[in-house]
Design a protein around this motif. Structure first.
Motif, PDB file in Angstrom:
ATOM      1  N   ALA A 275       0.692   4.864  -2.377  1.00  0.00           N
ATOM      2  CA  ALA A 275       1.894   4.255  -2.936  1.00  0.00           C
ATOM      3  C   ALA A 275       2.498   3.219  -2.000  1.00  0.00           C
ATOM      4  CB  ALA A 275       2.931   5.336  -3.247  1.00  0.00           C
ATOM      5  N   ARG A 276       2.413   3.443  -0.711  1.00  0.00           N
ATOM      6  CA  ARG A 276       2.980   2.520   0.272  1.00  0.00           C
ATOM      7  C   ARG A 276       1.983   1.456   0.733  1.00  0.00           C
ATOM      8  NH1 ARG A 276       8.457   2.982   0.326  1.00  0.00           N
ATOM      9  NH2 ARG A 276       8.963   5.157   0.019  1.00  0.00           N
ATOM     10  N   ARG A 277       0.804   1.466   0.124  1.00  0.00           N
ATOM     11  CA  ARG A 277      -0.263   0.496   0.442  1.00  0.00           C
ATOM     12  C   ARG A 277      -0.630   0.503   1.927  1.00  0.00           C
ATOM     13  NH1 ARG A 277      -1.043  -2.755  -3.997  1.00  0.00           N
ATOM     14  NH2 ARG A 277       0.617  -2.696  -5.523  1.00  0.00           N
ATOM     15  N   MET A 278      -0.759   1.678   2.475  1.00  0.00           N
ATOM     16  CA  MET A 278      -1.091   1.837   3.887  1.00  0.00           C
ATOM     17  C   MET A 278      -2.601   1.897   4.082  1.00  0.00           C
ATOM     18  SD  MET A 278       1.734   4.793   4.718  1.00  0.00           S
ATOM     19  CE  MET A 278       1.266   4.980   6.420  1.00  0.00           C
TER      20      MET A 278
ATOM     21  N   ARG B  29      -6.229   7.770   5.643  1.00  0.00           N
ATOM     22  CA  ARG B  29      -6.269   8.142   7.048  1.00  0.00           C
ATOM     23  C   ARG B  29      -5.298   9.300   7.261  1.00  0.00           C
ATOM     24  NH1 ARG B  29     -10.225   5.905   6.791  1.00  0.00           N
ATOM     25  NH2 ARG B  29     -10.858   3.914   7.658  1.00  0.00           N
ATOM     26  N   ALA B  30      -5.566  10.426   6.628  1.00  0.00           N
ATOM     27  CA  ALA B  30      -4.683  11.580   6.769  1.00  0.00           C
ATOM     28  C   ALA B  30      -4.848  12.224   8.144  1.00  0.00           C
ATOM     29  CB  ALA B  30      -4.964  12.590   5.660  1.00  0.00           C
TER      30      ALA B  30
ATOM     31  N   GLY C  32      -0.888  15.114  -1.013  1.00  0.00           N
ATOM     32  CA  GLY C  32       0.406  14.448  -1.037  1.00  0.00           C
ATOM     33  C   GLY C  32       0.494  13.326  -0.026  1.00  0.00           C
ATOM     34  N   MET C  33      -0.088  13.538   1.145  1.00  0.00           N
ATOM     35  CA  MET C  33      -0.069  12.502   2.177  1.00  0.00           C
ATOM     36  C   MET C  33      -0.915  11.299   1.752  1.00  0.00           C
ATOM     37  SD  MET C  33      -0.738  12.891   6.239  1.00  0.00           S
ATOM     38  CE  MET C  33       0.784  13.791   6.472  1.00  0.00           C
ATOM     39  N   ILE C  34      -2.040  11.540   1.119  1.00  0.00           N
ATOM     40  CA  ILE C  34      -2.878  10.437   0.639  1.00  0.00           C
ATOM     41  C   ILE C  34      -2.170   9.705  -0.497  1.00  0.00           C
ATOM     42  CG2 ILE C  34      -5.065   9.860  -0.495  1.00  0.00           C
ATOM     43  CD1 ILE C  34      -6.282  12.218   1.110  1.00  0.00           C
TER      44      ILE C  34
END
Length: 133
Positions: A117-120, A53-54, A110-112
């Protein structure tokens, strides 16, 4: 109800892989199917990428970065060489457009990578298997 897995993923390497426009999980498969369209899954490791969800975040960060680089450069060029207003307008407009087009896919990747990595946004939810209750 599904629970998110609690183990951490390496944020730095995931963001670096995203900046290279590669899958944040394996770093081998391409993340994009074109200029900015994110693939539904990695062609190499089959990690689901459709959760991203960028949205407008990469565009805002790109504009912020380009304007913060361009403003001091514009002032420096004007004070050092005093070019005409038209030449500065043309030069800096073209420079800003090229820099924005070059940075936008990198920042989106990078945002994705950070989201993965943060499991968002569903990246941390494991698919329900046949034994799920």
């Amino acid at each position: 109800m599904q629970e998110a897995v609690s183990d951490n993923r390496p944020t730095g390497s995931a963001v670096r892989r995203g900046l290279m426009r590669k899958c944040p999980a394996c770093g081998a498969g391409p993340m994009f199917d074109g200029y900015l369209k994110v693939r539904d899954e990695c062609g190499h490791c089959h990690e689901a990428l459709h959760h991203q969800r960028a949205d407008d975040g990469p565009a805002y960060l790109t504009i912020l970065l380009v304007s913060h680089l361009g403003a001091p450069l514009l002032l420096f060029v004007f004070l050092k060489w005093q070019p005409t207003a038209l030449s500065m307008l043309i030069g800096f407009s073209l420079g800003a457009i090229v820099l924005c087009l070059a940075l936008l896919p990198l920042i989106k990747g990078g945002m994705i990578g950070m989201q993965w990595a943060r499991r968002m946004h569903g990246f941390g939810i494991e698919p329900a298997g046949p034994n799920a209750a």
